[in-house]
Structures are given as C-alpha cells and as structure tokens.
Design a protein around this motif. Structure first.
Motif, mmCIF file in Angstrom:
data_model
loop_
_atom_site.group_PDB
_atom_site.id
_atom_site.type_symbol
_atom_site.label_atom_id
_atom_site.label_comp_id
_atom_site.label_asym_id
_atom_site.label_seq_id
_atom_site.Cartn_x
_atom_site.Cartn_y
_atom_site.Cartn_z
ATOM 1 N N LYS A 227 102.133 -14.108 71.775
ATOM 2 C CA LYS A 227 101.172 -15.104 71.264
ATOM 3 C C LYS A 227 101.875 -16.445 71.070
ATOM 4 O O LYS A 227 101.326 -17.511 71.356
ATOM 5 C CB LYS A 227 100.572 -14.633 69.931
ATOM 6 C CG LYS A 227 99.618 -13.470 70.077
ATOM 7 C CD LYS A 227 98.887 -13.208 68.764
ATOM 8 C CE LYS A 227 97.814 -12.144 68.923
ATOM 9 N NZ LYS A 227 98.329 -10.770 68.910
ATOM 10 N N LEU B 168 100.453 -19.781 72.812
ATOM 11 C CA LEU B 168 99.724 -20.780 72.019
ATOM 12 C C LEU B 168 100.363 -22.167 72.140
ATOM 13 O O LEU B 168 101.582 -22.284 72.229
ATOM 14 C CB LEU B 168 99.706 -20.364 70.544
ATOM 15 C CG LEU B 168 98.762 -19.206 70.190
ATOM 16 C CD1 LEU B 168 99.120 -18.627 68.824
ATOM 17 C CD2 LEU B 168 97.313 -19.686 70.198
ATOM 18 N N PRO C 115 100.511 -27.090 67.559
ATOM 19 C CA PRO C 115 99.401 -27.804 66.919
ATOM 20 C C PRO C 115 99.562 -29.304 67.160
ATOM 21 O O PRO C 115 100.689 -29.802 67.228
ATOM 22 C CB PRO C 115 99.593 -27.482 65.431
ATOM 23 C CG PRO C 115 100.447 -26.269 65.386
ATOM 24 C CD PRO C 115 101.322 -26.333 66.600
ATOM 25 N N SER C 116 98.447 -30.003 67.314
ATOM 26 C CA SER C 116 98.547 -31.447 67.527
ATOM 27 C C SER C 116 97.530 -32.153 66.642
ATOM 28 O O SER C 116 96.640 -31.527 66.061
ATOM 29 C CB SER C 116 98.284 -31.792 68.988
ATOM 30 O OG SER C 116 96.902 -31.969 69.205
ATOM 31 N N ASP D 236 93.781 -31.476 66.611
ATOM 32 C CA ASP D 236 93.146 -30.375 65.883
ATOM 33 C C ASP D 236 92.734 -30.886 64.504
ATOM 34 O O ASP D 236 93.520 -31.554 63.839
ATOM 35 C CB ASP D 236 94.124 -29.206 65.685
ATOM 36 C CG ASP D 236 94.768 -28.776 67.004
ATOM 37 O OD1 ASP D 236 94.088 -28.892 68.029
ATOM 38 O OD2 ASP D 236 95.944 -28.367 66.990
ATOM 39 N N GLU E 244 92.558 -29.480 61.713
ATOM 40 C CA GLU E 244 93.445 -29.060 60.630
ATOM 41 C C GLU E 244 94.758 -29.843 60.594
ATOM 42 O O GLU E 244 95.402 -29.944 59.554
ATOM 43 C CB GLU E 244 93.717 -27.563 60.815
ATOM 44 C CG GLU E 244 94.216 -26.898 59.573
ATOM 45 C CD GLU E 244 94.488 -25.414 59.794
ATOM 46 O OE1 GLU E 244 93.564 -24.691 60.209
ATOM 47 O OE2 GLU E 244 95.627 -24.997 59.555
ATOM 48 N N TRP E 245 95.164 -30.380 61.723
ATOM 49 C CA TRP E 245 96.453 -31.069 61.811
ATOM 50 C C TRP E 245 96.291 -32.575 61.963
ATOM 51 O O TRP E 245 97.261 -33.296 62.201
ATOM 52 C CB TRP E 245 97.258 -30.512 63.001
ATOM 53 C CG TRP E 245 97.709 -29.121 62.778
ATOM 54 C CD1 TRP E 245 96.998 -27.979 63.024
ATOM 55 C CD2 TRP E 245 98.960 -28.692 62.229
ATOM 56 N NE1 TRP E 245 97.736 -26.879 62.667
ATOM 57 C CE2 TRP E 245 98.943 -27.294 62.176
ATOM 58 C CE3 TRP E 245 100.095 -29.370 61.775
ATOM 59 C CZ2 TRP E 245 100.017 -26.544 61.687
ATOM 60 C CZ3 TRP E 245 101.161 -28.638 61.295
ATOM 61 C CH2 TRP E 245 101.113 -27.240 61.253
ATOM 62 N N TYR F 107 96.852 -16.808 64.438
ATOM 63 C CA TYR F 107 96.155 -17.954 63.847
ATOM 64 C C TYR F 107 96.604 -19.269 64.481
ATOM 65 O O TYR F 107 95.794 -20.108 64.850
ATOM 66 C CB TYR F 107 96.389 -17.993 62.332
ATOM 67 C CG TYR F 107 95.627 -19.096 61.638
ATOM 68 C CD1 TYR F 107 94.300 -18.907 61.281
ATOM 69 C CD2 TYR F 107 96.215 -20.332 61.390
ATOM 70 C CE1 TYR F 107 93.579 -19.925 60.680
ATOM 71 C CE2 TYR F 107 95.508 -21.350 60.787
ATOM 72 C CZ TYR F 107 94.194 -21.145 60.428
ATOM 73 O OH TYR F 107 93.482 -22.145 59.843
ATOM 74 N N ASP F 108 97.900 -19.473 64.564
ATOM 75 C CA ASP F 108 98.430 -20.626 65.293
ATOM 76 C C ASP F 108 99.855 -20.299 65.738
ATOM 77 O O ASP F 108 100.349 -19.197 65.516
ATOM 78 C CB ASP F 108 98.359 -21.935 64.484
ATOM 79 C CG ASP F 108 99.192 -21.909 63.213
ATOM 80 O OD1 ASP F 108 100.086 -21.052 63.100
ATOM 81 O OD2 ASP F 108 98.948 -22.747 62.328
ATOM 82 N N ARG F 109 100.485 -21.250 66.374
ATOM 83 C CA ARG F 109 101.798 -20.986 66.977
ATOM 84 C C ARG F 109 102.846 -20.632 65.918
ATOM 85 O O ARG F 109 103.732 -19.807 66.146
ATOM 86 C CB ARG F 109 102.232 -22.234 67.752
ATOM 87 C CG ARG F 109 103.307 -21.943 68.756
ATOM 88 C CD ARG F 109 103.373 -22.988 69.848
ATOM 89 N NE ARG F 109 104.142 -22.453 70.951
ATOM 90 C CZ ARG F 109 105.349 -22.897 71.299
ATOM 91 N NH1 ARG F 109 105.885 -23.898 70.662
ATOM 92 N NH2 ARG F 109 105.999 -22.339 72.301
ATOM 93 N N HIS G 98 101.758 -19.567 55.863
ATOM 94 C CA HIS G 98 100.431 -18.949 55.855
ATOM 95 C C HIS G 98 100.417 -17.950 54.706
ATOM 96 O O HIS G 98 101.196 -16.998 54.709
ATOM 97 C CB HIS G 98 100.165 -18.238 57.186
ATOM 98 C CG HIS G 98 100.040 -19.203 58.330
ATOM 99 N ND1 HIS G 98 101.134 -19.688 59.009
ATOM 100 C CD2 HIS G 98 98.960 -19.785 58.891
ATOM 101 C CE1 HIS G 98 100.715 -20.529 59.947
ATOM 102 N NE2 HIS G 98 99.401 -20.603 59.902
ATOM 103 N N ASN H 14 98.694 -23.091 54.484
ATOM 104 C CA ASN H 14 97.341 -22.538 54.422
ATOM 105 C C ASN H 14 97.319 -21.514 53.302
ATOM 106 O O ASN H 14 98.008 -20.499 53.389
ATOM 107 C CB ASN H 14 96.977 -21.854 55.733
ATOM 108 C CG ASN H 14 96.730 -22.859 56.830
ATOM 109 O OD1 ASN H 14 97.603 -23.654 57.156
ATOM 110 N ND2 ASN H 14 95.543 -22.857 57.390
#
Lengths: 436, 105
Positions: A38, A42, A45-46, A49, A51-52, A141-143, A244, A270
C-alpha cells in the motif's frame, strides 16, 4: 548514546532487510508486507487534498530517514516530565523505536495485566496482539499510515483483563536521537469493566535535532471500562510528526483523552474517537503551545456510531512568533445514534502578529434526535486585562503569563491527573516570551 | 544571521518567469520580471495556498486557489481575498548566479 536507526531510506531493499531481521510470526509478516505494498502504491499527500490543504510537507525528505535497526537501545534513559511524584504501575522507554526499558509492577502482573514493549509481547502473547492489532488502525488510510503499518517497531502494549482496576498510572516514554526515527505503535486493550491510566510522552535527546515520528495509537476500551490516556508530544523543533490515533469506546465505557503538543517542526495528527456502544462517553482535551515556525495540524473526529453516547472536545492553543496551528474537527452522528450529545470547541490565543491559526469545526448528523453544538474563538491578549494587571503592580510579562495561564485553566481543570496538570502548566509558563 | 544562498543561474528563469527554490527547508518563489529578480514566500496570506503554482502577469502573481494577487516586488496583497502582504527576501545577482538571503524572522 547509540544511534539505532539506519538511514537508508524506505526502499524495497531496506524493507526486505528490516523484515528479515525481525523474528515475527507469519501473520504479522503478512500484515507488514500488505501494508508495504500500500505504501508503494499510494501517492504522497499533497496540498490538493482537502485534509492536507493547510499543511505543506513539500520539504519532507523521507529518504533522509530509514527503518529502525534491530539493535537494542542503550545509554542513559531520558527523564519524563509527567511522572513527578507519581507511583507508577509500570514503565516503558524506547529510543529510536527500540525498546530500552520495560517494567511492570508485580502486583498487576499477578492480576493478568500485560504492559511492555509491543515487539517483545508479540513473541510471548501473540494471540492477544493478533486479535486486536489494527482494529482501530487503517493501514490504507494514507501513505504514512501504510508506512507505519509496514514498519512499526518498538511500541507499547497495555492489556488489562476483565474487571481489573489498576489505580497506578502506567508511563510510556519515546525518545529520539538526532536524525532518529520513531515508528512506535501503541495498543491499549481494556476488557469489560477494567480501569487504567496511561501517561505517554515524547522527548528528543538532542536540542533542535531532526527526526521523524510516524506513529499509530489504538485505544480499545471495552464495555464499562474506563481509560484515562495522556499523550504529551514534546519533540524538539526539528522533528516531523505524523500520527494516526483512534479509540473505540464500547457501551457504557468512558475515555478521557488528553493531547498536549509543544514540540515538532510540523505535526499532522488524525485523532479519531469512535463511540461504538450505547452509553459510551469520551472527553477529549487538547493543549497546544507553539513558537518559531512550528506548524501543528490536528484533524479530530468524534464519531457517534451508537445511541445515547456523549462526546466533549475542547482544544486550546496559544501561538507565538511565526507559528501556525490548524484544527479541523468533525462530529459525525450515524443514523441510528439517537440521543447523542456531542460538543466540540477550539479556542486560540494569538500572542504575536505573524502567528496564524485555522479553526474549522464541522457537523455531519444523520440522526434526528440529537444535541450537537460547536464553537470556536480566536483572539489576542486583551489589552485592558493587561492594563488592569499592570495597574496592580505586575510587570507586562507577569501579566501576559497570567492571561495565558488563565486561558489554559479551563482545559487544565478538566485534566484529572495532578502531575500532568503541573507538568503542562510549568512547560507552558517557561515558554512565554516578553511581548511589547 | 542568514546568508545569501546560490539558488539558480540567470538563464534558468526567463523574463517573465518564476521557479520554486528551497533554502534551509523553506520554499521561496523566485520571480524574474521587468528585468529584475525578486523572491517571495510560497504562501498566500489568505489560505496558505502555494503561490509558486499561480499565474504570473507582469510582476503580479495570483494564488491558484482563490485568485488573490500579490506584487512580487514588495509582497503587497493587491486584491481580495488576501489582505496582508506575503514575505519577501533579498535577491542579488553575481555574474550569472542568482542568490537569495532569507529575511530574519
């Protein structure tokens, strides 16, 4: 102090080496390998997004860091700030994600309590870990979550069996050397009617040293259980902190979760509380104090999955210099979660002209018989309050300190552990600068 | 004390043109316009948007998120929704090398 991280980047070759050095059961190796796939698939994040959007990580260079080694941590253990005058039920210390100390008071061990390095307890109590690991963590969930799931190391397990009430707090300290990596995973399991308190804190061994924390926390609070959990993030200003954290609170159980954050160069956390059984209660407290160019971003979610649950979140932040905080908070109420009582509030005190705080509360309610409210305030220190205090003989600095202390008092009043209140109050008071 | 850092060659940035450079873990937008070089923070003061990805018209740079415009010479916010200037940094050219000194915070 030994440096126990090998900075070879997070590559396939270094992952294979990491896996080969660990003597772990097949199910765990499979879990790690799936998460590693994963991580490879993935994207980073950038800022595109949602959330970011407000958290810029373009200068993060993951290749400067690497998997923790298999060598045990050695050297002197750092002192914690939260345990002054407290009789502990047990303590774990990790340096660069490697276990350093693990001890558990025998009277609790005799009652079936487990507390120690997750690494080590996987070997001796694998069935318990297998049953619960990642129940409250989503590797895809993310990288960063994927990397954590693939590479977690060290960490802490607290397991309290059914009905056991532990009245001595446990303490967990994670430390980083300069350039070190902390990939600790915290797994707390309280069975039916159990009670416990866990005080967790972080510390950098080198002032201003760089580092990377990519952590995961799972708090599994069984029916009628009571957990008090404190997490004090106190890294140096060179550390990247990604986390997380999720709690599952079952029926009639209660959780008091206090987050304090003073450290890190950039933090993106998070924090998710899921109330999964009827009558569950969660109180979430947040204390942030930032300076320099620090950036602390918190995404919180109070998820009401069952009826008659209560959640109450209060985050307070004071900002100095060019620092920045971001809070995005959501209360989500599922269709069947009637009679929900949800509250969230974020207050920000701006102590300098160039600091910035973004506060974004939100509600998503699918039930029709609930009470959900939220609020947010952002402001400067009131000049009239300062004038009033100075008329009574206080210096400006004393007056500002008094206002800042008063600002945090509301959240300190909710923290029921005296040593934590005192340590946070002292740490914040030391940081307040002279303002014109 | 911050110092000048060599960040690019003059030939790397056409006039008008821009490029994103990284100095001491900080991102800065280097802009070439009206025959001179300027450097501003890669941060829109409205919503934190990445100015380096915005459109440059003359010496005005627009944020790609909500269109706030900034004067790259002074950092001044020229249009809503931004109301505060973004940070500027000193730039000099030595031979064919462009150097930037981060402002003191």
């Amino acid at each position: 102090m030994s440096v126990t991280t090998t900075a070879a980047g997070f590559t396939q070759a270094s992952f294979n080496r990491f896996l080969a050095l660990r003597d772990e059961p097949a199910w765990l190796r499979e879990l790690r390998s799936d998460a590693w796939q994963k991580f490879l698939a993935l994207p980073m994040p950038s800022q595109r997004d949602e959330e970011w959007m407000r958290t810029d990580i373009r200068t993060l260079r993951l290749e400067k860091f690497g998997f923790p080694s298999d060598a045990p941590a050695t050297g002197a253990a750092p002192n914690g700030l939260l345990t002054h005058g407290v009789d502990l039920g047990g303590q774990t210390i990790a340096i660069d994600s490697r276990p350093h100390t693990a001890r558990l008071n025998e009277k609790w061990a005799a009652k079936g309590v487990l507390f120690g390095s997750l690494d080590e307890l996987v070997a001796s109590h694998g069935e318990i870990v297998k049953k619960h690991l990642f129940r409250a963590f989503t590797p895809g969930y993310d990288r960063f979550a994927a990397l954590h799931a693939a590479a977690w190391s060290g960490g802490t397990l607290l397991y309290v069996p059914r009905g056991v009430v532990v009245d001595e707090p446990f303490h967990m300290l994670s430390a980083l050397t300069s350039g070190g990596v902390d990939l600790g995973h915290t797994l707390v399991i309280l069975e039916d009617g159990a009670e416990a308190t866990l005080l967790a804190e972080t510390s950098s061994l080198a002032e201003g040293g760089a580092g990377l924390h990519m952590g995961g926390i799972e708090l599994l609070v069984g029916p009628r259980a009571r957990l008090r959990y404190v997490n004090f993030q106190n890294w140096s200003a060179g550390v990247w902190h990604f986390a997380h954290q999720k709690a599952l609170v079952d029926s009639d159980a209660s959780l008091q979760w206090t987050i304090a954050a003073l450290g890190a160069k950039l933090a993106k956390v998070n924090q998710h509380v899921a109330l999964t059984g009827p009558g569950a209660t969660a109180q979430v407290n947040g204390v942030m104090f930032t300076e320099g160019k620090q950036h602390l971003a918190y995404n919180t979610l109070q998820h009401h999955e069952a009826s008659q649950c209560r959640s109450d979140l209060l985050y307070k932040a004071a900002l100095q210099d060019d620092s920045r905080t971001v809070w995005r908070g959501m209360i989500r109420v599922d269709e069947g979660a009637q009679k929900t009582d949800g509250y969230q509030r974020n207050d920000n005190l701006m102590l300098s002209e160039h600091s910035r705080s973004d506060s974004i509360p939100g509600l998503e309610i699918l039930a029709d018989d609930v009470r959900c409210t939220h609020g947010s305030t952002t402001g400067r220190v009131d000049d009239e309050q300062l004038f009033y205090a100075r008329c009574r003989g206080l210096t400006r600095k004393e007056a500002v300190r008094m206002v800042v202390t008063g600002f945090f008092q509301q959240v300190f009043d909710r923290i029921t552990i005296e040593s934590v209140r005192e340590a946070l109050g002292l740490a914040i008071a030391r940081r307040i600068r002279e303002y014109e | 004390m911050s110092e000048f850092h060599a960040v690019a060659k003059v030939s790397d940035v056409p006039d008008p043109g821009k490029m994103l450079v990284e100095i001491d873990d900080q991102l800065v937008v280097l802009v070439h316009c009206d025959g001179a070089f300027y450097a501003i923070d890669d941060v829109c003061t409205h919503d934190g948007g990445p100015l380096g990805e915005g459109e440059l018209v003359g010496c005005t740079l627009a944020c790609p998120r909500h269109g706030a415009k900034f004067d790259v010479k002074t950092g001044a916010a020229l249009t809503m929704p931004a109301t505060k200037p973004t940070g500027t940094h000193e730039v000099k050219v030595e031979g064919d090398t462009i150097l930037i000194k981060l402002r003191e915070s």
